[in-house]
Design an enzyme around this catalytic site. Structure first.
Site, PDB file in Angstrom:
ATOM      1  N   SER A 252       0.849  -1.193   0.000  1.00  0.00           N
ATOM      2  CA  SER A 252       0.000   0.000   0.000  1.00  0.00           C
ATOM      3  C   SER A 252       0.885   1.243   0.000  1.00  0.00           C
ATOM      4  CB  SER A 252      -0.943  -0.058   1.216  1.00  0.00           C
ATOM      5  OG  SER A 252      -1.981   0.870   1.089  1.00  0.00           O
TER       6      SER A 252
ATOM      7  N   ASP B 277      -9.689  -5.589  -4.713  1.00  0.00           N
ATOM      8  CA  ASP B 277      -9.255  -4.351  -4.041  1.00  0.00           C
ATOM      9  C   ASP B 277     -10.091  -3.202  -4.600  1.00  0.00           C
ATOM     10  OD1 ASP B 277      -7.783  -1.974  -3.314  1.00  0.00           O
ATOM     11  OD2 ASP B 277      -6.006  -3.211  -3.016  1.00  0.00           O
TER      12      ASP B 277
ATOM     13  N   HIS C 109      -8.454  -4.592  -0.046  1.00  0.00           N
ATOM     14  CA  HIS C 109      -7.168  -3.959   0.264  1.00  0.00           C
ATOM     15  C   HIS C 109      -6.633  -4.409   1.623  1.00  0.00           C
ATOM     16  CE1 HIS C 109      -4.177  -0.924  -0.812  1.00  0.00           C
ATOM     17  NE2 HIS C 109      -4.157  -0.567   0.452  1.00  0.00           N
TER      18      HIS C 109
END
Lengths: 348, 348
Positions: free
Chosen positions: B141, B295, B324
């Site tokens: 991320s 995601d 996510h």
């Protein structure tokens, strides 16, 4: 009760109001002299078998349904069908928080369910028009929740249904998303527990809600392909302010909250002991479910799950890069796909 | 500068602080005596070629990276590698709004970019450890944004990179989503333009942010399969309060805003005239991009778009129903997929 010029004959007419009298709600409240706003296009034939009911989605009235989905160049052609556009309770034209007098207006408006809407619509269709069987019930998003409820509650009342971009039982994920929309409105310091004087006082909250829709109503592909350019905007921010904030700004916060409450709890199995498969097995209508590729909160998997519970139903995914807001017909080829699907359904 | 016991040796240690001196930022500000928090596991070998840098994601410190991704049963095994866990500026352990004195603390903290982080990390790696080449740079991320920047800015400094669930150039959609996270914090009446006395004063805003993550961090599949049950929660609401609100509650709002500002503007092409393909062509490291199926804001299509610009790179999608937040290792089989991919990369 406050004035809101957005919900007017000028902007959303022409429409008529059908007075249901005192309308008892499933949650226990009553709306005195509950009024349902509707409009018709085309003519009911002698056999009374060419009627189509079109419902309204969250935030919208049936005016936008008329503008996008109905016309002589569309499957929903008023030259062939008698089209009844009917507005939900809380939608701003029918009885709603903002247009209802004390003691049941504004924040005191009673809780309404999708099933209340459909019972109200049924009364209009049968009492006002004397129609016994509909050729089609059509609606998208929250309007599609009404379609699902029609089909399960009154399975003998229609030949076909076409719910678009919506499940028969609302998902947890969509429930949680919808709650953030409420929080956006209520986080406005001027919301005042729903007792604002003018919806423009709650503009900050309405804009916050618009920005959540920018994330969930559209999707990554819409922005990656910069489709806002094709819509005449200069940047994502220009699109958000020029399209989304402008759209949400005139809407009434209490009306939106009323609608969200219904949307969150939409579930055709509610009156059948929570058994979704059993509820869906009540459907007799020829069923064409449509979905949007890349819809952020009504994904294909959720639609497929229900589609597989309905014998003989069909699921068609619409090619789009606009996610859920494809329903606003934001790209070339969208309405052609809808028309093709509806023509196939109506000819069967 | 305020006290926040969450960002402590007790909860996130052990860690060391490396003092960069006065650190000039790309946006023009300076952080006096800028400190970078890091920890190491394993031993640097004589050839100094077994070092791995692990970065931190939004909201987290490297402690959670250590807990999830590192250990003798993982690809990132301290028995084999010298693992340097390094925390971003604004992350709460390194110099951050909440722990910096006036006149550059709290709301006055200067704007920081991902590229500032990576320049700072480069100094730690080269000055403190004298390492000239890294075996791998790994992060997920927002931590992966740092990985991308490492690879484009210092292409000769590493053999391999593995950015997880993140693009090298942040998308418009993710930017807009991130902005709603900011709005959630700033909508709190006690936010006081960032000059709150205690982060618990802004609890309402932190909880609002947690609820946006409930929509975008997870996804429809997570909720449809009721995976919260497997995690020990009784309902979606129980999951949101027990997992998400609990996670966000102790975090510092100004620190989060500092991080979001960086995340939104992450773009490896920024210093190369905005030419993304040219920027990515600078990469010499063996590149394995990993993504998560489902995601909500880093979809496969966005990763594929960049993957195709990097000759010899590989894109592997991780099977997950957690969207996510799969990166928190919320389901059986997740870490095995990560380990398999990293082992393949490290053995090549």
């Amino acid at each position: 009760m406050i004035e809101n010029k957005y919900y007017s004959q000028d902007l959303h007419g022409p429409y008529e109001l059908y007075d249901l009298g005192d309308f008892d709600l499933e949650e226990g409240g009553t709306i005195p002299n509950c009024k349902i706003a509707y409009n018709t296009l085309g003519k009911l034939n002698a056999a009374k078998d060419n009627a189509i009911v079109v419902t309204a989605w969250y935030s919208g009235t049936t005016k936008i349904m008329e503008q996008i989905y109905i016309g002589e160049d569309h499957a929903l052609d008023p030259n062939k069908y008698f089209i009844i556009l009917i507005n939900q309770i809380g939608g701003g034209l029918s009885s709603s928080p903002h247009n209802s007098p004390a003691p049941y207006g504004m924040a005191d408006f009673p809780k309404v369910r999708i099933s209340d809407d459909v019972r109200a619509q049924y009364k209009v269709i049968t009492e006002k028009f004397g129609i016994e069987k509909l050729a089609l019930v059509f609606g998208a998003s929250m309007g599609g929740q009404q379609v699902w409820e029609w089909a399960v509650r009154y399975p003998d009342m229609m030949e076909r249904i076409a719910p678009v971009a919506i499940t028969a039982k609302n998902s947890s994920h969509a429930f949680i998303f919808a709650e953030t929309l409420n929080n956006a409105l209520m986080s406005d310091a001027n919301f005042n527990a729903g007792n604002y004087k003018n919806c423009s006082d709650v503009k900050t909250g309405l804009f916050r809600q618009a920005r959540l829709w920018a994330v969930m109503g559209l999707n990554p592909e819409f922005y990656r392909q910069e489709h806002w350019q094709n819509m005449g905007f200069n940047s994502p921010e220009d699109f958000i302010t020029g399209f989304l904030e402008t759209y949400y700004e005139p809407l009434d916060p209490n009306d939106l909250l009323c609608q969200v409450w219904k949307w969150q709890r939409g579930d055709v199995s509610r009156n059948i002991g929570g058994d979704l498969k059993k509820a869906l097995s009540r459907i007799k209508a020829k069923t064409m479910i449509m979905g949007f590729k890349g819809d952020m909160f009504v994904p294909e998997a959720d639609l497929k799950y229900e589609h597989e519970m309905i014998a003989g139903s069909e699921l068609r995914m619409i090619d789009t890069i606009c996610g859920h807001f494809a329903l606003f017909s934001l790209e070339p080829g969208y309405i052609q796909q809808i028309n093709k699907n509806l023509n196939d359904l109506l000819s069967g």
